[in-house]
Design an enzyme around this catalytic site. Structure first.
Site, short mmCIF file in Angstrom:
data_model
loop_
_atom_site.label_atom_id
_atom_site.label_comp_id
_atom_site.label_asym_id
_atom_site.label_seq_id
_atom_site.Cartn_x
_atom_site.Cartn_y
_atom_site.Cartn_z
N HIS A 34 0.32 -1.30 0.04
CA HIS A 34 0.40 0.06 0.38
C HIS A 34 0.72 1.54 -0.20
O HIS A 34 1.73 1.28 0.17
CB HIS A 34 -1.01 -0.17 1.35
CG HIS A 34 -0.13 -0.19 2.36
ND1 HIS A 34 0.78 -0.91 3.20
CD2 HIS A 34 -0.28 1.30 2.98
CE1 HIS A 34 1.07 -0.77 4.11
NE2 HIS A 34 1.20 0.87 3.84
N HIS A 115 5.57 5.49 -1.26
CA HIS A 115 6.02 4.55 -1.80
C HIS A 115 5.20 3.31 -1.26
O HIS A 115 4.78 3.17 -0.31
CB HIS A 115 7.56 3.90 -0.90
CG HIS A 115 7.39 4.38 0.77
ND1 HIS A 115 6.81 5.22 1.28
CD2 HIS A 115 7.34 3.33 1.42
CE1 HIS A 115 6.76 5.01 2.58
NE2 HIS A 115 6.91 3.40 3.08
#
EC number: 3.1.-.-
Length: 169
Positions: A34, A115
């Site tokens: 995620h 990220h």
């Protein structure tokens, strides 16, 4: 109750990220790959409906976001975390900003670095070995994510569970 907000990618990209996480991330079983939009925050159990309504209101006008994982990077020397860097866009930044002010469970502790974590909890030697391999393999993945996911940490199972997903415009 501990909650968080995240962008969860397609199953195919989850599988690509998880091919690294299974080997290099001790948190692998706790949460899907995620991009964190709102780091964990605590609420009273009775406030959940209010939080859901606030999330609905805050995403108003935010379009589906393009997520482009461009390369392997790290948070070294702060800590030995390796991740796939996501190009920061205006839409991603706006989504992050809407949930990281004093008016929604506090400001972010860190600057927004979108990220996908692929390795953490590594010794310095492990980090050096793995980072070189991952950087060499590279990544260039682009997709549109059209949902923001509200997650709750389940203490009994020691993992994050989806409470609700919210469609981005």
């Amino acid at each position: 109750m501990i909650l968080g907000l995240a962008l969860i990618p397609s199953k195919s990209f989850q599988e690509a990220v998880d091919s690294y996480r299974k080997r290099y991330d001790k948190q692998y079983s706790r949460i899907k790959p995620h991009v964190t939009i709102k780091a964990p925050f605590e609420i009273e159990d009775g406030d959940l409906d209010s939080v859901i309504e606030q999330v609905r209101a805050r995403i108003n006008g935010i379009p589906a976001v393009e997520v482009h994982a461009t390369k392997a990077s790290s948070f070294k020397p702060t800590n030995n975390v390796i991740y796939f860097k996501v190009a920061k866009t205006d839409d991603l930044e706006e989504l992050f900003n809407r949930f990281n002010g004093e008016d929604f469970y506090g400001e972010a502790e860190h600057v927004f670095v979108p990220h996908f974590t692929i390795a953490q909890g590594l010794s310095s030697q492990e980090f050096e070995d793995i980072f070189g391999q991952v950087a060499l393999a590279g990544v260039d993945h682009k997709e549109i994510i059209d949902e923001l996911t509200l997650l709750r940490f389940d203490d009994d199972e020691d993992k994050w569970k989806v409470i609700e997903t919210f469609k981005l415009a």
